[in-house]
Design a protein around this motif. Structure first.
Motif, PDB file in Angstrom:
ATOM      1  N   UNK A  14     -14.711  15.007   5.195  1.00 13.45           N
ATOM      2  CA  UNK A  14     -15.614  16.039   5.690  1.00 13.45           C
ATOM      3  C   UNK A  14     -14.935  17.178   6.412  1.00 13.45           C
ATOM      4  N   UNK A  15     -13.655  17.414   6.122  1.00 16.79           N
ATOM      5  CA  UNK A  15     -12.954  18.525   6.749  1.00 16.79           C
ATOM      6  C   UNK A  15     -13.308  19.857   6.108  1.00 16.79           C
ATOM      7  N   UNK A  16     -12.379  20.796   6.161  1.00 17.26           N
ATOM      8  CA  UNK A  16     -12.609  22.133   5.593  1.00 17.26           C
ATOM      9  C   UNK A  16     -12.931  22.035   4.105  1.00 17.26           C
ATOM     10  N   UNK A  17     -12.139  21.256   3.358  1.00 16.34           N
ATOM     11  CA  UNK A  17     -12.347  21.123   1.912  1.00 16.34           C
ATOM     12  C   UNK A  17     -13.660  20.427   1.594  1.00 16.34           C
ATOM     13  N   UNK A  18     -13.913  19.304   2.277  1.00 15.35           N
ATOM     14  CA  UNK A  18     -15.124  18.542   2.001  1.00 15.35           C
ATOM     15  C   UNK A  18     -16.390  19.299   2.346  1.00 15.35           C
ATOM     16  N   UNK A  19     -16.393  19.947   3.501  1.00  7.33           N
ATOM     17  CA  UNK A  19     -17.570  20.719   3.913  1.00  7.33           C
ATOM     18  C   UNK A  19     -17.820  21.869   2.943  1.00  7.33           C
ATOM     19  N   UNK A  25     -21.771  22.745  -3.738  1.00  7.70           N
ATOM     20  CA  UNK A  25     -22.522  21.861  -4.635  1.00  7.70           C
ATOM     21  C   UNK A  25     -24.013  21.879  -4.317  1.00  7.70           C
ATOM     22  N   UNK A  26     -24.354  21.867  -3.034  1.00  2.00           N
ATOM     23  CA  UNK A  26     -25.758  21.884  -2.623  1.00  2.00           C
ATOM     24  C   UNK A  26     -26.434  23.185  -3.047  1.00  2.00           C
ATOM     25  N   UNK A  27     -25.741  24.307  -2.839  1.00  2.00           N
ATOM     26  CA  UNK A  27     -26.298  25.606  -3.227  1.00  2.00           C
ATOM     27  C   UNK A  27     -26.543  25.687  -4.735  1.00  2.00           C
ATOM     28  N   UNK A  28     -25.764  24.946  -5.495  1.00  2.00           N
ATOM     29  CA  UNK A  28     -25.902  24.966  -6.956  1.00  2.00           C
ATOM     30  C   UNK A  28     -26.821  23.862  -7.468  1.00  2.00           C
ATOM     31  N   UNK A  29     -27.507  23.185  -6.536  1.00  2.00           N
ATOM     32  CA  UNK A  29     -28.563  22.256  -6.932  1.00  2.00           C
ATOM     33  C   UNK A  29     -28.164  20.806  -7.086  1.00  2.00           C
ATOM     34  N   UNK A  30     -26.969  20.451  -6.679  1.00  2.00           N
ATOM     35  CA  UNK A  30     -26.524  19.065  -6.801  1.00  2.00           C
ATOM     36  C   UNK A  30     -27.053  18.218  -5.644  1.00  2.00           C
ATOM     37  N   UNK A  31     -27.053  16.903  -5.851  1.00  2.00           N
ATOM     38  CA  UNK A  31     -27.427  15.955  -4.813  1.00  2.00           C
ATOM     39  C   UNK A  31     -26.140  15.398  -4.207  1.00  2.00           C
ATOM     40  N   UNK A  32     -25.883  15.789  -2.977  1.00  2.97           N
ATOM     41  CA  UNK A  32     -24.582  15.532  -2.359  1.00  2.97           C
ATOM     42  C   UNK A  32     -24.649  14.385  -1.358  1.00  2.97           C
ATOM     43  N   UNK A  33     -23.611  13.547  -1.372  1.00  2.00           N
ATOM     44  CA  UNK A  33     -23.424  12.516  -0.352  1.00  2.00           C
ATOM     45  C   UNK A  33     -22.008  12.630   0.186  1.00  2.00           C
ATOM     46  N   UNK A  34     -21.880  12.881   1.505  1.00  2.17           N
ATOM     47  CA  UNK A  34     -20.576  13.058   2.132  1.00  2.17           C
ATOM     48  C   UNK A  34     -20.182  11.784   2.868  1.00  2.17           C
ATOM     49  N   UNK A  36     -17.191  10.266   5.318  1.00  3.29           N
ATOM     50  CA  UNK A  36     -16.032  10.619   6.130  1.00  3.29           C
ATOM     51  C   UNK A  36     -15.634   9.426   7.002  1.00  3.29           C
ATOM     52  N   UNK A  37     -14.347   9.133   7.000  1.00  8.17           N
ATOM     53  CA  UNK A  37     -13.860   7.954   7.706  1.00  8.17           C
ATOM     54  C   UNK A  37     -13.803   8.146   9.216  1.00  8.17           C
ATOM     55  N   UNK A  38     -13.932   9.383   9.670  1.00  7.49           N
ATOM     56  CA  UNK A  38     -13.916   9.656  11.102  1.00  7.49           C
ATOM     57  C   UNK A  38     -15.174   9.102  11.759  1.00  7.49           C
ATOM     58  N   UNK A  39     -15.001   8.571  12.953  1.00  7.31           N
ATOM     59  CA  UNK A  39     -16.149   8.015  13.674  1.00  7.31           C
ATOM     60  C   UNK A  39     -17.010   9.098  14.310  1.00  7.31           C
ATOM     61  N   UNK A  40     -16.458  10.307  14.439  1.00  8.51           N
ATOM     62  CA  UNK A  40     -17.218  11.406  15.039  1.00  8.51           C
ATOM     63  C   UNK A  40     -18.112  12.067  13.996  1.00  8.51           C
ATOM     64  N   UNK A  41     -19.370  12.192  14.323  1.00  9.00           N
ATOM     65  CA  UNK A  41     -20.327  12.822  13.412  1.00  9.00           C
ATOM     66  C   UNK A  41     -20.182  14.336  13.518  1.00  9.00           C
ATOM     67  N   UNK A  42     -19.685  14.964  12.473  1.00 14.20           N
ATOM     68  CA  UNK A  42     -19.433  16.399  12.466  1.00 14.20           C
ATOM     69  C   UNK A  42     -20.750  17.156  12.329  1.00 14.20           C
ATOM     70  N   UNK A  43     -20.990  18.085  13.268  1.00 19.12           N
ATOM     71  CA  UNK A  43     -22.242  18.848  13.242  1.00 19.12           C
ATOM     72  C   UNK A  43     -22.389  19.687  11.980  1.00 19.12           C
ATOM     73  N   UNK A  44     -21.235  20.032  11.349  1.00 19.68           N
ATOM     74  CA  UNK A  44     -21.283  20.819  10.114  1.00 19.68           C
ATOM     75  C   UNK A  44     -21.846  20.001   8.951  1.00 19.68           C
ATOM     76  N   UNK A  45     -21.781  18.669   9.078  1.00 20.13           N
ATOM     77  CA  UNK A  45     -22.179  17.806   7.966  1.00 20.13           C
ATOM     78  C   UNK A  45     -23.570  17.209   8.135  1.00 20.13           C
ATOM     79  N   UNK A  46     -24.220  17.480   9.256  1.00 15.95           N
ATOM     80  CA  UNK A  46     -25.533  16.898   9.519  1.00 15.95           C
ATOM     81  C   UNK A  46     -26.546  17.320   8.457  1.00 15.95           C
TER      82      UNK A  46
END
Length: 452
Positions: A14-19, A25-34, A36-46
């Motif tokens: 869920x870093x720069x590349x993943x976000x 993908x979302x803007x183009x209509x895909x169903x996305x599931x992210x 991330x192995x980090x324990x911190x919940x990134x606000x960008x990915x909420x």
């Protein structure tokens, strides 16, 4: 443009590349599931369906996956995608599906960021809608999304690509590829140097038929011997060749010359010092001249270009001592390149987290007369001292802050205090940027105290 509407896509990391990939993908209509192995919940990915602190079985419920470069593809959970016949792509590969604009891709062990920034600056000044992305910290996916939303028609993409990004590139089509150099790096991820070289050389395979491949001829193994359908163009800072083509350039220590052996840039007027930077300049000129013929713009932009932060950045000059932040030097080759810029009286700060079993004795074998003292710090600092204890004045201090304090106390007029660690930063910092910023902060604070 490839259709991905309603496709189920797993984004690994869920870093720069993943976000960026998730957003595109979302803007183009895909169903996305992210995931991330980090324990911190990134606000960008909420805003995406996501999980943190693990990679659960849910990651395999997809049509394909997009992997972030920081994830080692040798890990068992990644290999399972192959077992399940689920395609897996890099963010760079995935993003390239949605553009027809030309792509310039640059890789190498060192100098990538400087070179792509130079190329991008020259092209922008030349009137091109150039977009800089990739390993420099700007998501290629978000650049593609901007291109789509703004309906840009004349875009040029300039990409910095790491070996990690190139590993999973299979579909990327590059118009112009550049390999600046290859030296030992990331041997904590690769089994050996040849495996690392193969990852870098994958760029040659990605160049379109009819495209151009620029390479540094100081590294003989970079020569393309397999692709006959692309144009191979070399550049060099070590020799003057008799037969040069239109887009070939070379340099000595003072000037850059074109194929007619005419001086086109006085290197003394540039802000980029050292042979390694001269090679970056050569690559930038070679690529830029493909797209524009105005050599005056190219020359002027190179002369005006300022070194990027954390890359041979002069922090301060006071009381006859120069303080230089080269925190981006995360491998030995980069440190050696930095040392070539100085004649003597260097107080060298090495250390952090070594990315393999690096032979640091090379520093003293090559630069014994240049170095006044080597001060090491961090997790690998003691091992570095063990290597150099017979051939150098040295000191190991575990704490980075204390190390910088000691280096400044030892400096006298005429010295250069050079932070060029030759190691990754992750033992005490989140990134080389954090390490470089801390160096600048410590230097400036202590110099201010001395004024009082």
């Amino acid at each position: 443009m490839k259709k991905i509407e309603n496709k189920k896509i797993t984004i690994l990391g869920g870093g720069v590349s993943g976000t960026g990939a998730a957003t595109l993908a979302t803007e183009l209509g895909a169903k996305v599931f992210v995931s991330d192995n980090s324990c911190e919940r990134d606000k960008e990915l909420i805003r995406f369906e996501s999980e943190f602190g693990k990679h659960s079985k849910k990651i395999y419920d997809c049509d394909f996956a997009v992997i972030s470069p920081g994830i080692d593809p040798r890990q068992s959970f990644v290999k399972k995608f192959d077992v399940l016949n689920i395609p897996i792509f890099s963010e760079i590969d995935f993003s390239s599906w949605f553009t027809k604009s030309p792509i310039i891709a640059v890789t190498g062990s060192n100098g990538k960021s400087t070179t792509v920034s130079l190329i991008n600056q020259i092209l922008l000044k030349g009137g091109f809608d150039s977009m800089l992305g990739g390993n420099i910290g700007i998501s290629f996916a978000l650049n593609i999304l901007q291109e789509i939303l703004k309906e840009k028609k004349e875009t040029l993409h300039v990409l910095e690509l790491s070996s990690f990004q190139l590993e999973n590139c299979k579909k990327l089509e590059v118009d112009t590829g550049v390999i600046l150099n290859i030296s030992e790096d990331h041997l904590d991820r690769y089994n050996n140097f040849n495996e690392y070289v193969s990852a870098k050389m994958n760029l040659v395979n990605l160049i379109k038929s009819g495209g151009q491949y620029f390479y540094n001829s100081n590294f003989n193994f970079l020569e393309n011997k397999n692709r006959k359908d692309i144009t191979n163009i070399s550049f060099t800072s070590s020799k003057i060749c008799e037969d040069y083509s239109k887009y070939q350039y070379f340099s000595d220590s003072k000037f850059v010359y074109n194929g007619n052996k005419e001086k086109i840039i006085d290197l003394g007027k540039t802000n980029l010092k050292g042979k390694h930077n001269h090679e970056n300049i050569l690559a930038a000129i070679s690529v830029s001249s493909l797209y524009m013929e105005n050599s005056e713009i190219i020359s002027k932009e190179i002369e005006n270009f300022k070194p990027l932060k954390h890359r041979m950045e002069i922090v301060s000059k006071m009381n006859g001592v120069e303080y230089v932040n080269d925190s981006k030097a995360t491998n030995l080759h980069s440190t050696l390149s930095a040392l070539k810029s100085y004649g003597e009286n260097v107080i060298l700060i090495l250390g952090g987290l070594d990315k393999g079993n690096t032979d640091f004795t090379k520093i003293q074998r090559l630069f014994k007369s240049t170095i006044k003292i080597i001060i090491t710090y961090g997790k690998s600092g003691e091992r570095i001292c063990e290597q150099i204890d017979q051939i150098s004045s040295f000191k190991y201090i575990e704490s980075f802050d204390d190390c910088i304090d000691y280096a400044m106390d030892k400096s006298t007029p005429g010295d250069v205090v050079l932070l060029s660690p030759g190691c990754a930063s992750y033992d005490q910092f989140d990134s080389y940027k954090d390490r470089g910023e801390r160096f600048c902060e410590l230097v400036n604070k202590k110099l201010e105290e001395k004024k009082v």
